[in-house]
Design a protein around this motif. Sequence first.
Motif, PDB file in Angstrom:
ATOM      1  N   GLU A   1      -2.150  -5.943  -2.124  1.00 17.39           N
ATOM      2  CA  GLU A   1      -2.681  -4.570  -2.058  1.00 17.39           C
ATOM      3  C   GLU A   1      -1.928  -3.742  -1.017  1.00 17.39           C
ATOM      4  O   GLU A   1      -1.607  -2.574  -1.247  1.00 17.39           O
TER       5      GLU A   1
ATOM      6  N   TRP B   1      -8.290   8.217   4.868  1.00 17.06           N
ATOM      7  CA  TRP B   1      -7.623   6.911   4.945  1.00 17.06           C
ATOM      8  C   TRP B   1      -7.122   6.531   6.339  1.00 17.06           C
ATOM      9  O   TRP B   1      -7.231   5.358   6.713  1.00 17.06           O
TER      10      TRP B   1
ATOM     11  N   GLN C   1       3.502   3.215  -2.216  1.00 17.07           N
ATOM     12  CA  GLN C   1       3.020   4.561  -2.549  1.00 17.07           C
ATOM     13  C   GLN C   1       3.238   5.535  -1.401  1.00 17.07           C
ATOM     14  O   GLN C   1       3.443   6.726  -1.617  1.00 17.07           O
ATOM     15  N   TRP C   2       3.171   5.030  -0.190  1.00 18.23           N
ATOM     16  CA  TRP C   2       3.278   5.893   0.985  1.00 18.23           C
ATOM     17  C   TRP C   2       4.681   5.891   1.589  1.00 18.23           C
ATOM     18  O   TRP C   2       4.898   6.361   2.705  1.00 18.23           O
TER      19      TRP C   2
ATOM     20  N   VAL D   1       0.216  -0.198  -1.549  1.00 12.59           N
ATOM     21  CA  VAL D   1      -0.072   1.033  -0.801  1.00 12.59           C
ATOM     22  C   VAL D   1       1.154   1.457  -0.001  1.00 12.59           C
ATOM     23  O   VAL D   1       1.510   2.636   0.040  1.00 12.59           O
TER      24      VAL D   1
ATOM     25  N   GLY E   1      -4.506   0.853  -5.009  1.00 15.79           N
ATOM     26  CA  GLY E   1      -4.431   1.963  -4.088  1.00 15.79           C
ATOM     27  C   GLY E   1      -5.096   1.621  -2.777  1.00 15.79           C
ATOM     28  O   GLY E   1      -5.457   0.463  -2.508  1.00 15.79           O
TER      29      GLY E   1
END
Length: 171
Positions: free
Chosen positions: A63, A91, A70-71, A67, A2
């Motif tokens: 990583e 964030w 996920q976004w 992310v 994450g």
Amino acid sequence: MGAGDLSAALWQERRQLELLLFRLETQRLHVSAGNIQWLTFTASEVEAVLDRLRFEALARNVESAAVAGQWGLPAQATLVELVAAAPPGSWPTVLQDHLDGLRVLLVRLGEVARANEQALLSLEPPAGPRDAAGMLEQLTTAENIERALAITRRATEQWMAQYLGDDATPH
């Protein structure tokens, strides 16, 4: 995986960039002081940090891709794009701080590497006796200078600028 893992990877990369700056500055100090006998060691230290940076960049890319997925971004999204797509909360600020910090480090790295290159280019192998041992020492010193130059030039490769975004390219 994450955003926390991405932030940790970016911190690691920033630490390695700081260590690279330190190693380059140490090399320049030795060169300025005329301690060219340490050139092989300082060049090896710079090279070791560059090797670790390649590993850190790979970890960061893994990583970052997670992310980005996920976004709702493509896996190769830049850090600028990740900042813009970050959900409300901390964030956007955390990632912007990383972006700003990395940009500053890359600019400093470019300056230090250029100064090192100039210092190394100004070196000349010591004039010694014209016997075989003296000539061998001159050749060895010249080779050490060339190796240090090549490694120093690697320090300014644009390997991170693309990830940071188009406007992050160091000058």
